[in-house]
Scaffold this active site. Structure first.
Site, PDB file in Angstrom:
ATOM      1  N   HIS A  13      41.897  33.787  39.590  1.00 38.87           N
ATOM      2  CA  HIS A  13      40.979  33.364  38.528  1.00 38.87           C
ATOM      3  C   HIS A  13      41.292  31.946  38.046  1.00 38.87           C
ATOM      4  CE1 HIS A  13      44.051  33.682  35.386  1.00 38.87           C
ATOM      5  NE2 HIS A  13      44.418  34.832  35.945  1.00 38.87           N
TER       6      HIS A  13
ATOM      7  N   GLU B 133      45.646  42.786  36.928  1.00 38.57           N
ATOM      8  CA  GLU B 133      46.981  42.201  37.024  1.00 38.57           C
ATOM      9  C   GLU B 133      48.053  43.243  36.717  1.00 38.57           C
ATOM     10  OE1 GLU B 133      49.033  40.401  38.354  1.00 38.57           O
ATOM     11  OE2 GLU B 133      48.801  38.389  37.469  1.00 38.57           O
TER      12      GLU B 133
END
Length: 212
Positions: free
Chosen positions: A9, A87
């Site tokens: 990201h 994550e």
């Protein structure tokens, strides 16, 4: 052969503040993070994807949206959202400033085989790699001749990538951290266990400096 494009990201506020940003916290993309995603999208604009698999965290989903807005082959494109691509979870450390002198932080970065997050309720490396690998293996099976775009997170991606290409657990963080919106390309022939790396941590397309 399945070709995977792994993208981290864009840069976030917590990235800038050097704070733990794991699977239970989110932070907005910075203007530079948005620009990174747009540039990545332009770089990949003429690549036709069979499926896009995205972490269910906002920073990854926002990055995916900016990338896909630039793509020339959106008609009929399938976008999937996976909790398994979130994550690694840092437990009580989510959002706090990273202490680089901490033993477990050092293990996470340099010797993931020694990382033990028990005291702060974090997720293990084995759990992270297991859940993400299952998703990648299913995508490889479902799209045996496809191009697959994966948009996820720094720790997840570097450990997953190193695991997929056959490195031992002690070396799962080698080559990290991945740059924001970097592109790593892996190939998988006939759903084999071992993946082949074609390109790693590529940010050659970026023209925006960190100060921009």
């Amino acid at each position: 052969m399945t070709t995977f494009y792994f993208v981290r990201h864009g840069k976030t506020e917590l990235n800038l503040g050097l704070r733990f940003q794991g699977g239970d916290i989110d932070s907005p993309l910075l203007p530079i993070g948005i620009e990174q995603a747009i540039q990545a999208g332009r770089y990949l604009s003429n690549r036709s994807f069979d499926v896009v698999a995205v972490s269910t965290q906002k920073r990854a989903m926002d990055t995916a949206n900016y990338i896909l807005k630039e793509n020339n082959f959106l008609d009929g494109l399938t976008v999937q959202y996976h909790d398994s691509l979130r994550e690694i979870k840092f437990g009580k450390r989510e959002g706090i400033e990273i202490n680089h002198m901490d033993e477990q932080t050092a293990h996470l970065r340099q010797r993931p085989d020694l990382y033990d997050p028990t005291t702060f309720g974090g997720e293990t490396i084995d759990s992270l790699v297991s859940r993400s690998t299952q998703t990648i293996e299913k995508l490889s099976k479902d799209f045996p001749d496809g191009n697959v775009l994966i948009i996820a997170h720094g720790v997840l991606l570097i450990t997953l990538i190193n695991s997929l290409i056959g490195k031992e657990k002690a070396k799962w963080r080698e080559g990290g951290p991945l740059a924001n919106t970097s592109i790593t390309i892996l190939e998988n022939e006939n759903n084999q266990e071992r993946f082949t790396i074609r390109s790693f941590n590529d940010v050659s397309y970026q023209s925006t400096s960190e100060e921009a």
